[in-house]
Design an enzyme around this catalytic site. Structure first.
Site, PDB file in Angstrom:
ATOM      1  CB  CYS A   1      10.351  11.118 -28.573  1.00 27.74           C
ATOM      2  SG  CYS A   1      12.051  11.041 -27.949  1.00 27.74           S
TER       3      CYS A   1
ATOM      4  CD  GLU B   1       8.868   8.179 -26.978  1.00 30.44           C
ATOM      5  OE1 GLU B   1       9.887   8.574 -26.374  1.00 30.44           O
ATOM      6  OE2 GLU B   1       8.878   7.809 -28.169  1.00 30.44           O
TER       7      GLU B   1
ATOM      8  CE  LYS C   1       9.311   8.579 -31.838  1.00 30.64           C
ATOM      9  NZ  LYS C   1      10.032   8.046 -30.663  1.00 30.64           N
TER      10      LYS C   1
HETATM   11  N1  CDT Z   1      12.367   7.944 -28.068  1.00 29.41           N
HETATM   12  C1  CDT Z   1      13.065   8.630 -28.986  1.00 29.41           C
HETATM   13  O1  CDT Z   1      12.559   8.947 -30.042  1.00 29.41           O
HETATM   14  N2  CDT Z   1      14.357   8.911 -28.680  1.00 29.41           N
HETATM   15  C2  CDT Z   1      15.246   9.591 -29.585  1.00 29.41           C
HETATM   16  C3  CDT Z   1      16.643   9.187 -29.282  1.00 29.41           C
HETATM   17  C4  CDT Z   1      17.631   9.781 -30.188  1.00 29.41           C
HETATM   18  S1  CDT Z   1      19.291   9.488 -29.662  1.00 29.41           S
HETATM   19  C5  CDT Z   1      19.799  10.978 -29.027  1.00 29.41           C
HETATM   20  C6  CDT Z   1      15.167  11.107 -29.496  1.00 29.41           C
HETATM   21  O2  CDT Z   1      15.090  11.756 -30.525  1.00 29.41           O
HETATM   22  O3  CDT Z   1      15.229  11.670 -28.406  1.00 29.41           O
END
Ligand code: CDT
Length: 288
Positions: A170, A41, A122
């Site tokens: 993500c 990402e 996203k």
């Molecule tokens: N970048 C991203 O979407 N990060 C989120 C952080 C969540 S906190 C554990 C993820 O879902 O990995």
């Protein structure tokens, strides 16, 4: 297929240097026989939603106004030369309607001719803040809800590399809908990149330590199994601008089994690795 896990990207690193790292991984993956490489990402810069920018317009510096563009051209050119495609995450600045600037957390699927065959923006944007900071003023947070607009392209499958490919980014992986929407379209391979922190800059633990990697893989293994699809997931690893990134890149079979995995954890200093799996037959893990 190859999954290219990235080490930390310094905020001050010039774009050309970041692109050169991707080109190096593309070459390495091609040398291992890959037809397509999945990058993380926002692979072209440090993951800026982890800190507060002085002015909202500052995020424009992290964004691509078109894809490809002169900065990323070396990656597209190398893909074409090698005949190897890729899935690339990046921050996007779009003017879909005149005068209406939007920012998206985006990825594109590029074929072995260097042509964009698919795009995804996203949908699930994290927004959280932990009131703790170090002397340098870093805080533990993810401000994507502030910096990005919610993606408007939905989850689509694209025919590429002899399979039906879906993409997510993500946090999308933690929710049932993206998996099911792609599954109902017959997705055979889901590609995704992630920047997931483990511990904040002052040692703040976001959740019980053992749950981080478990839930990371659980969501993707369940998505693979329930929708009978391969999953290729590329992570950021190591300490980036004070934030520890989880790593754990992997390739998951439709059985739900992880067939290749980067073994980095939050205390390891693994900078970069490429996980290669020849779908159905063979797998190995290479590290750099
Ligand atoms: N970048 C991203 O979407 N990060 C989120 C952080 C969540 S906190 C554990 C993820 O879902 O990995």
């Amino acid at each position: 297929v190859a999954v290219a896990q990235s080490g930390p990207i310094p905020d001050a690193a010039p774009r050309a240097e970041n692109v050169a790292r991707l080109v190096a991984m593309l070459r390495r993956a091609a040398g291992g026989g890959a037809d397509v490489v999945v990058f993380t990402e926002c692979a072209l810069s440090a993951f800026f939603p982890h800190w507060t920018l002085d002015h909202p317009a500052s995020i424009d510096e992290y964004c691509e106004r078109s894809m490809p563009n002169p900065d990323v051209e070396p990656l597209f050119a190398e893909a074409k030369r090698l005949g190897v495609g890729f899935c690339l995450g990046y921050a996007e600045l779009a003017e879909d309607e005149p005068g209406h600037i939007r920012h998206y957390n985006t990825c594109v699927l590029v074929d072995g001719h260097g042509s964009v065959v698919g795009k995804y923006r996203k949908t699930h944007l994290p927004g959280y803040y932990v009131p703790d900071h170090d002397p340098a003023g870093h805080v533990y947070q993810n401000l994507e809800k502030r910096y990005f607009d919610v993606g408007d392209l939905g989850w689509q499958c694209f025919e590429a590399f002899g399979m039906r490919v879906g993409m997510m980014i993500c946090n999308d992986r933690r929710w049932a809908e993206p998996w099911r929407v792609l599954g109902l379209q017959g997705a055979e391979c889901v590609m995704l990149g992630y920047n997931t922190p483990t511990v904040g800059v002052t040692g703040v633990v976001t959740e019980p330590t053992h749950l981080g990697m478990f839930q990371n893989h659980l969501s993707m293994q369940a998505g693979a199994y329930q929708n009978s699809t391969w999953v290729c997931a590329a992570a950021k690893a190591g300490k980036e601008e004070g934030v520890y990134q989880m790593g754990g890149s992997c390739i998951i079979a439709p059985t739900g089994e992880i067939v290749a995995q980067a073994t980095t954890g939050e205390t390891q200093t693994l900078r970069r690795c490429i996980v290669l799996a020849r779908l159905y037959y063979w797998c190995t893990v290479l590290t750099t």
